[in-house]
Design an enzyme around this catalytic site. Sequence first.
Site, PDB file in Angstrom:
ATOM      1  N   GLU A   1       6.545  15.230   2.039  1.00 22.72           N
ATOM      2  CA  GLU A   1       6.061  14.906   3.561  1.00 22.72           C
ATOM      3  C   GLU A   1       6.769  15.547   4.529  1.00 22.72           C
ATOM      4  O   GLU A   1       7.264  14.998   5.431  1.00 22.72           O
ATOM      5  CB  GLU A   1       6.203  13.204   3.607  1.00 22.72           C
ATOM      6  CG  GLU A   1       5.468  12.649   2.612  1.00 22.72           C
ATOM      7  CD  GLU A   1       5.065  11.168   2.975  1.00 22.72           C
ATOM      8  OE1 GLU A   1       5.991  10.483   3.669  1.00 22.72           O
ATOM      9  OE2 GLU A   1       4.063  10.383   2.529  1.00 22.72           O
TER      10      GLU A   1
ATOM     11  N   GLU B   1       1.005  10.630  -4.156  1.00 24.69           N
ATOM     12  CA  GLU B   1       1.440   9.433  -3.643  1.00 24.69           C
ATOM     13  C   GLU B   1       0.036   8.502  -3.241  1.00 24.69           C
ATOM     14  O   GLU B   1      -0.764   9.058  -2.409  1.00 24.69           O
ATOM     15  CB  GLU B   1       2.209   9.259  -2.587  1.00 24.69           C
ATOM     16  CG  GLU B   1       3.857   9.648  -2.764  1.00 24.69           C
ATOM     17  CD  GLU B   1       4.825   9.430  -1.816  1.00 24.69           C
ATOM     18  OE1 GLU B   1       4.581   8.560  -0.685  1.00 24.69           O
ATOM     19  OE2 GLU B   1       5.818  10.194  -1.872  1.00 24.69           O
TER      20      GLU B   1
HETATM   21  C1  BGP Z   1       6.047   7.632   1.575  1.00 32.12           C
HETATM   22  C2  BGP Z   1       7.308   8.243   1.173  1.00 32.12           C
HETATM   23  C3  BGP Z   1       7.797   7.695  -0.086  1.00 32.12           C
HETATM   24  C4  BGP Z   1       7.435   6.122  -0.145  1.00 32.12           C
HETATM   25  C5  BGP Z   1       5.850   5.587   0.436  1.00 32.12           C
HETATM   26  C6  BGP Z   1       5.979   4.123   0.761  1.00 32.12           C
HETATM   27  O1  BGP Z   1       6.048   8.081   3.074  1.00 32.12           O
HETATM   28  O2  BGP Z   1       7.161   9.802   0.662  1.00 32.12           O
HETATM   29  O3  BGP Z   1       9.130   7.808  -0.301  1.00 32.12           O
HETATM   30  O4  BGP Z   1       8.350   5.471   0.277  1.00 32.12           O
HETATM   31  O5  BGP Z   1       5.913   6.402   1.546  1.00 32.12           O
HETATM   32  O6  BGP Z   1       6.266   3.544   2.013  1.00 32.12           O
HETATM   33  P1  BGP Z   1       7.267   2.328   1.796  1.00 32.12           P
HETATM   34  O7  BGP Z   1       8.216   2.658   0.991  1.00 32.12           O
HETATM   35  O8  BGP Z   1       7.726   2.685   3.350  1.00 32.12           O
HETATM   36  O9  BGP Z   1       6.130   1.515   1.776  1.00 32.12           O
END
Ligand code: BGP
Length: 491
Positions: free
Chosen positions: A198, A388
């Site tokens: 990201e 993701e």
């Molecule tokens: C993205 C990241 C991840 C992950 C995901 C979910 O932005 O790349 O590392 O954590 O978000 O977010 P969260 O864990 O805050 O629910």
Amino acid sequence: MTKFPKDFFWGGATAANQCEGGWNEGGRGITSNDTTTGGTVDTPRLVTYRMPDGTTGAVSQWEPLPPGAKRAVLDGYYYPYHEAIDFYHRYKEDIALFAEMGFKMFRMSIAWSRIFPTPEQSEPNKEGLDFYRRVFEELRKYNIEPLVTISHYDNPIYIDEDLGGWQDRRAIEQFDKYTEAILKEYKGLVKYWLTFNEINSLLMIPMFNPNCPDEVVRTNLLQLHNQFVASARCVRRAHEIDPNYVVGCMIGGGPCSYPFTCDPKDVLKNQQDMQNFNYYCSDVQVRGEYPFYTKRLWKKYGFEYEVSEEDKKDLREGTVDMVTYSYYMSSCATTHKIEDSAGGNLSMGARNPYLKYSDWDWSIDPDGLRYTLNEYYARYQLPLMVVENGIGGIDKLEDDGTIHDPYHIDYLREHIKAMSDAINEDGVNLIGYTPWGCIDLVSASTGEMKKRYGFIYVDKNNDGSGTLNRYRKDSFYWYKKVIASNGEDLD
Ligand code: BGP
């Protein structure tokens, strides 16, 4: 009827800091994350520090440290990443569960601080290299293809403390050393790599916080430039070391954004938001040069920078082979006063009245996934992966060891349908899907365990208590069926 290509990469995604633990084992160096506490959706995570005079304190992770403060691990605070879900010791058990679901691909990251614990050393830490070698070999045993993120929100502390962050070009040299070591070490064992997770998150700050000082954005633009160069040098190096390596960029696709109204001003704002927060990074990483609207973006924040000929050459020679991104939700951009706003993954905007929202107030929008797939493919015509996707929610471990999580299944089913439509109706070349947090892990934004994405339940609570035992959720059996039918059986 859903349909996917024959060799489609079904799998799941994690990141080292959020699942590994073993923070002070195997010769690993300390990371900035090690000094970040837990939080909740209402209380921010804190960064703990020590002042030169020995006094200590903590600030919200969104605020700068007081001048002179150094990040430090302190007694009396809980740091969820120190143990996380203990993948460091339990990877065999976890990989066996992924294999049971039929995973073809597993996205994970390497903790840079395991490979180069200190900035001075010229040789990598063998224990760190061996750990990941064992993990990759275990994956290969089950024919699971590793997809490796080289930097997933996980700077060694020396990058942030000694250099003051990525705005210092010496970070590029440290990254060169690190990537050279792993790209050589895992030749033949790993094929698919992603450089920075990201990467556009550095630009999201003004979106989160419209009062963010321009100076912060300027620093972030400089950090980004250095990361673009580091990423491009890594891609070029990867191709030199092994022409079979496939290296992608990884963009936070959350800012799939719609104009909130049909007011042309909203439409223009939305277009600019998409360029500024999203395409700016992929355009550089895919096309090897800054896009035309860079001028407008830099001007907006008063950022002036002369890109050297050497950097231009690096950017040109290190373009990526594929585009990957995270997709959780969409948001709405507007120039009007917002009555009701909604947060989300790296974004903030007007609440969309046509969508439902999760317990953490992230919108649920499978059509947005089809939209982003079309956008990216139209723009670049490179293979795409959704690396993701998912919904974080609260799961309950029943007395008989079952976990009923229909909301995970519903969310993923609709997103898989959207991907199938993008492939079959629209003609997008999508080659893989690795939903986020395939095993429950620590939330990046809030530091909680309670926000669960996984097919596999991990018995661990926000305060760190729990057995760490693993349990199969209903979604585990469902996803297994999805993979076995190559995405045709979504019931
Ligand atoms: C993205 C990241 C991840 C992950 C995901 C979910 O932005 O790349 O590392 O954590 O978000 O977010 P969260 O864990 O805050 O629910």
